[in-house]
Design a protein around this motif. Structure first.
Motif, PDB file in Angstrom:
ATOM      1  N   PHE A  47      10.315  -3.553   5.620  1.00  0.00           N
ATOM      2  CA  PHE A  47       9.720  -2.325   5.101  1.00  0.00           C
ATOM      3  C   PHE A  47      10.687  -1.141   5.301  1.00  0.00           C
ATOM      4  CE2 PHE A  47       7.060   1.509   5.644  1.00  0.00           C
ATOM      5  CZ  PHE A  47       6.378   1.493   4.444  1.00  0.00           C
TER       6      PHE A  47
ATOM      7  N   THR B  15      -6.366   4.526   4.174  1.00  0.00           N
ATOM      8  CA  THR B  15      -4.992   4.260   3.761  1.00  0.00           C
ATOM      9  C   THR B  15      -4.904   3.030   2.862  1.00  0.00           C
ATOM     10  OG1 THR B  15      -2.778   3.676   4.560  1.00  0.00           O
ATOM     11  CG2 THR B  15      -4.618   2.941   5.912  1.00  0.00           C
ATOM     12  N   ASP B  16      -3.920   3.010   1.990  1.00  0.00           N
ATOM     13  CA  ASP B  16      -3.651   1.842   1.157  1.00  0.00           C
ATOM     14  C   ASP B  16      -2.501   1.016   1.725  1.00  0.00           C
ATOM     15  OD1 ASP B  16      -5.625   2.433  -0.742  1.00  0.00           O
ATOM     16  OD2 ASP B  16      -4.310   3.849  -1.778  1.00  0.00           O
TER      17      ASP B  16
ATOM     18  N   PHE C  84       4.708   5.957   9.105  1.00  0.00           N
ATOM     19  CA  PHE C  84       4.113   4.628   9.260  1.00  0.00           C
ATOM     20  C   PHE C  84       4.136   4.215  10.726  1.00  0.00           C
ATOM     21  CE2 PHE C  84       4.978   4.987   4.798  1.00  0.00           C
ATOM     22  CZ  PHE C  84       3.882   4.355   4.209  1.00  0.00           C
TER      23      PHE C  84
ATOM     24  N   ARG D 199       2.152  11.001   5.359  1.00  0.00           N
ATOM     25  CA  ARG D 199       2.934  10.159   4.425  1.00  0.00           C
ATOM     26  C   ARG D 199       2.341  10.198   3.024  1.00  0.00           C
ATOM     27  NH1 ARG D 199       0.801   5.178   8.005  1.00  0.00           N
ATOM     28  NH2 ARG D 199      -0.852   4.395   6.664  1.00  0.00           N
ATOM     29  N   GLN D 200       0.983  10.244   2.936  1.00  0.00           N
ATOM     30  CA  GLN D 200       0.370  10.327   1.604  1.00  0.00           C
ATOM     31  C   GLN D 200       0.726  11.649   0.933  1.00  0.00           C
ATOM     32  OE1 GLN D 200      -3.804   9.580   2.378  1.00  0.00           O
ATOM     33  NE2 GLN D 200      -3.547   7.355   2.277  1.00  0.00           N
TER      34      GLN D 200
ATOM     35  N   CYS E 125      10.450   1.928  -5.957  1.00  0.00           N
ATOM     36  CA  CYS E 125       9.047   2.303  -5.736  1.00  0.00           C
ATOM     37  C   CYS E 125       8.166   1.076  -5.963  1.00  0.00           C
ATOM     38  CB  CYS E 125       8.568   3.385  -6.713  1.00  0.00           C
ATOM     39  SG  CYS E 125       9.659   4.798  -6.927  1.00  0.00           S
TER      40      CYS E 125
ATOM     41  N   PHE F 272       4.248  11.357  -0.419  1.00  0.00           N
ATOM     42  CA  PHE F 272       4.264  10.557  -1.654  1.00  0.00           C
ATOM     43  C   PHE F 272       3.661  11.345  -2.816  1.00  0.00           C
ATOM     44  CE2 PHE F 272       4.587   6.500   0.972  1.00  0.00           C
ATOM     45  CZ  PHE F 272       5.841   6.184   0.502  1.00  0.00           C
ATOM     46  N   LYS F 273       2.617  12.111  -2.541  1.00  0.00           N
ATOM     47  CA  LYS F 273       2.012  12.924  -3.602  1.00  0.00           C
ATOM     48  C   LYS F 273       3.007  13.962  -4.112  1.00  0.00           C
ATOM     49  CE  LYS F 273      -2.871  12.583  -2.612  1.00  0.00           C
ATOM     50  NZ  LYS F 273      -3.719  12.737  -1.447  1.00  0.00           N
TER      51      LYS F 273
ATOM     52  N   LYS G 147       5.466  12.280  -6.270  1.00  0.00           N
ATOM     53  CA  LYS G 147       4.847  11.993  -7.568  1.00  0.00           C
ATOM     54  C   LYS G 147       4.800  13.251  -8.454  1.00  0.00           C
ATOM     55  CE  LYS G 147       0.479  10.354  -9.511  1.00  0.00           C
ATOM     56  NZ  LYS G 147      -0.952  10.275  -9.170  1.00  0.00           N
TER      57      LYS G 147
ATOM     58  N   GLY H 140      13.271  -1.038   2.805  1.00  0.00           N
ATOM     59  CA  GLY H 140      12.753  -0.464   1.559  1.00  0.00           C
ATOM     60  C   GLY H 140      12.794   1.062   1.607  1.00  0.00           C
ATOM     61  N   MET H 141      12.479   1.621   2.778  1.00  0.00           N
ATOM     62  CA  MET H 141      12.528   3.077   2.939  1.00  0.00           C
ATOM     63  C   MET H 141      13.977   3.589   2.853  1.00  0.00           C
ATOM     64  SD  MET H 141       9.813   4.787   3.178  1.00  0.00           S
ATOM     65  CE  MET H 141       8.104   4.300   3.039  1.00  0.00           C
TER      66      MET H 141
ATOM     67  N   CYS I 269       8.363  -2.002  -3.460  1.00  0.00           N
ATOM     68  CA  CYS I 269       7.675  -1.794  -2.180  1.00  0.00           C
ATOM     69  C   CYS I 269       6.159  -1.765  -2.375  1.00  0.00           C
ATOM     70  CB  CYS I 269       8.155  -0.527  -1.502  1.00  0.00           C
ATOM     71  SG  CYS I 269       7.434  -0.335   0.145  1.00  0.00           S
ATOM     72  N   HIS I 270       5.711  -1.095  -3.411  1.00  0.00           N
ATOM     73  CA  HIS I 270       4.258  -1.034  -3.653  1.00  0.00           C
ATOM     74  C   HIS I 270       3.688  -2.438  -3.872  1.00  0.00           C
ATOM     75  CE1 HIS I 270       4.489   3.447  -5.031  1.00  0.00           C
ATOM     76  NE2 HIS I 270       4.595   3.301  -3.735  1.00  0.00           N
TER      77      HIS I 270
ATOM     78  N   ARG J 241       1.605  -2.149  -0.586  1.00  0.00           N
ATOM     79  CA  ARG J 241       0.521  -1.203  -0.845  1.00  0.00           C
ATOM     80  C   ARG J 241      -0.648  -1.918  -1.517  1.00  0.00           C
ATOM     81  NH1 ARG J 241       0.477   4.174  -4.716  1.00  0.00           N
ATOM     82  NH2 ARG J 241       0.752   2.592  -6.299  1.00  0.00           N
TER      83      ARG J 241
HETATM   84  C1  HEC Z   1       9.303   1.130   1.322  1.00  0.00           C
HETATM   85  C2  HEC Z   1       8.022   1.253   0.687  1.00  0.00           C
HETATM   86  C3  HEC Z   1       7.712   2.286  -0.364  1.00  0.00           C
HETATM   87  C4  HEC Z   1       8.566   2.838  -1.276  1.00  0.00           C
HETATM   88  C5  HEC Z   1      10.051   2.565  -1.488  1.00  0.00           C
HETATM   89  C6  HEC Z   1       7.775   3.764  -2.063  1.00  0.00           C
HETATM   90  N1  HEC Z   1       6.481   3.747  -1.639  1.00  0.00           N
HETATM   91 FE1  HEC Z   1       4.967   4.848  -2.424  1.00  0.00          FE
HETATM   92  N2  HEC Z   1       3.714   4.105  -1.016  1.00  0.00           N
HETATM   93  C7  HEC Z   1       4.020   3.141  -0.089  1.00  0.00           C
HETATM   94  C8  HEC Z   1       2.858   2.851   0.726  1.00  0.00           C
HETATM   95  C9  HEC Z   1       2.772   1.819   1.847  1.00  0.00           C
HETATM   96  C10 HEC Z   1       1.833   3.680   0.264  1.00  0.00           C
HETATM   97  C11 HEC Z   1       0.400   3.800   0.824  1.00  0.00           C
HETATM   98  C12 HEC Z   1       0.366   4.939   1.836  1.00  0.00           C
HETATM   99  C13 HEC Z   1      -0.983   5.138   2.461  1.00  0.00           C
HETATM  100  O1  HEC Z   1      -2.017   5.094   1.736  1.00  0.00           O
HETATM  101  O2  HEC Z   1      -1.041   5.346   3.678  1.00  0.00           O
HETATM  102  C14 HEC Z   1       2.399   4.465  -0.842  1.00  0.00           C
HETATM  103  C15 HEC Z   1       1.700   5.398  -1.570  1.00  0.00           C
HETATM  104  C16 HEC Z   1       2.191   6.085  -2.660  1.00  0.00           C
HETATM  105  C17 HEC Z   1       1.434   7.010  -3.463  1.00  0.00           C
HETATM  106  C18 HEC Z   1      -0.031   7.371  -3.267  1.00  0.00           C
HETATM  107  C19 HEC Z   1      -0.157   8.560  -2.324  1.00  0.00           C
HETATM  108  C20 HEC Z   1      -1.613   8.967  -2.180  1.00  0.00           C
HETATM  109  O3  HEC Z   1      -2.242   8.570  -1.189  1.00  0.00           O
HETATM  110  O4  HEC Z   1      -2.120   9.659  -3.082  1.00  0.00           O
HETATM  111  C21 HEC Z   1       2.272   7.478  -4.454  1.00  0.00           C
HETATM  112  C22 HEC Z   1       1.942   8.481  -5.534  1.00  0.00           C
HETATM  113  C23 HEC Z   1       3.553   6.856  -4.234  1.00  0.00           C
HETATM  114  N3  HEC Z   1       3.480   6.008  -3.147  1.00  0.00           N
HETATM  115  C24 HEC Z   1       4.659   7.081  -5.022  1.00  0.00           C
HETATM  116  C25 HEC Z   1       5.915   6.524  -4.796  1.00  0.00           C
HETATM  117  C26 HEC Z   1       7.071   6.767  -5.621  1.00  0.00           C
HETATM  118  C27 HEC Z   1       7.084   7.619  -6.872  1.00  0.00           C
HETATM  119  C28 HEC Z   1       8.085   6.056  -5.066  1.00  0.00           C
HETATM  120  C29 HEC Z   1       9.517   5.957  -5.519  1.00  0.00           C
HETATM  121  C30 HEC Z   1      10.227   7.146  -5.817  1.00  0.00           C
HETATM  122  C31 HEC Z   1       7.550   5.359  -3.904  1.00  0.00           C
HETATM  123  N4  HEC Z   1       6.233   5.664  -3.772  1.00  0.00           N
HETATM  124  C32 HEC Z   1       8.292   4.532  -3.093  1.00  0.00           C
HETATM  125  C33 HEC Z   1       5.233   2.532   0.069  1.00  0.00           C
HETATM  126  C34 HEC Z   1       6.392   2.852  -0.618  1.00  0.00           C
END
Ligand code: HEC
Length: 149
Positions: free
Chosen positions: A101, A88-89, A79, A32-33, A138, A36-37, A40, A104-105, A141-142, A146
């Motif tokens: 949650f 994890t954060d 998750f 999942r990280q 984003c 998200f990376k 980003k 939110g996804m 949810c953060h 997070r």
């Molecule tokens: C429904 C919840 C949710 C949404 C919506 C969400 N995030 Fe996140 N995001 C999280 C969570 C929880 C984490 C921590 C994950 C972990 O560390 O395991 C995270 C982590 C991240 C990270 C850090 C990854 C890393 O470990 O380096 C980034 C960058 C990020 N999100 C970007 C985004 C962006 C950009 C969006 C929107 C386009 C977004 N997220 C939408 C829940 C969400």
């Protein structure tokens, strides 16, 4: 003797399965990280274009919006139960409010899809509100789920 052996074997099997669970949790967190990376990575230039810090390139914006729309469907399944522990954060509140949650996804996937459609217009005045909506998703949810860095 036999009984002790059996207990020893059961313990070994149990330990083995715990290790397998730990592996699975670690993989899920990395997965999942990583997603998200990757989101980003594509988001960066899009933010720059929306803010006017880099020149707007409609084709490039649209390509990235398409990628993000696919990526947005991916982090949710990472998750898994028990993955609030480790590197994890993610807050444990995720699993206490899993339905919220997951909503939110879903919102992430929907708003990213909407941005991809808006991006096809090639018109920044259409893109901007869709991008703002996604950015709010984003952040929302953060803020709730997070850990702050
Ligand atoms: C429904 C919840 C949710 C949404 C919506 C969400 N995030 Fe996140 N995001 C999280 C969570 C929880 C984490 C921590 C994950 C972990 O560390 O395991 C995270 C982590 C991240 C990270 C850090 C990854 C890393 O470990 O380096 C980034 C960058 C990020 N999100 C970007 C985004 C962006 C950009 C969006 C929107 C386009 C977004 N997220 C939408 C829940 C969400």
């Amino acid at each position: 003797m036999k009984k002790i052996y059996a207990i020893g074997l059961a313990a070994a099997v149990l330990m083995g399965s715990n290790l397998a669970v730990a592996d699975k949790v670690e993989d899920a967190i990395e997965y999942r990280q990583g997603v998200f990376k990757t989101i980003k990575w594509n988001f960066g230039p899009m933010v720059g274009m929306v803010k006017g810090k880099i020149d707007f390139d409609a084709a490039d914006f649209s390509r990235r919006a398409d990628l993000v729309a696919v990526l947005a469907k991916m982090p949710g399944e990472g998750f898994i139960e028990g993955s609030d522990m480790g590197d994890t954060d993610a807050k444990s509140e995720i699993w206490e409010n899993k339905a919220e949650f997951d909503k939110g996804m879903d919102a992430l996937a929907e708003n990213a899809a909407a941005l991809a459609v808006a991006a096809q217009s090639g018109d920044m005045s259409v893109i901007k509100p869709a991008f703002g909506q996604l950015g709010k998703t984003c952040k929302g949810c953060h803020d709730d789920f997070r850990e702050k860095e």
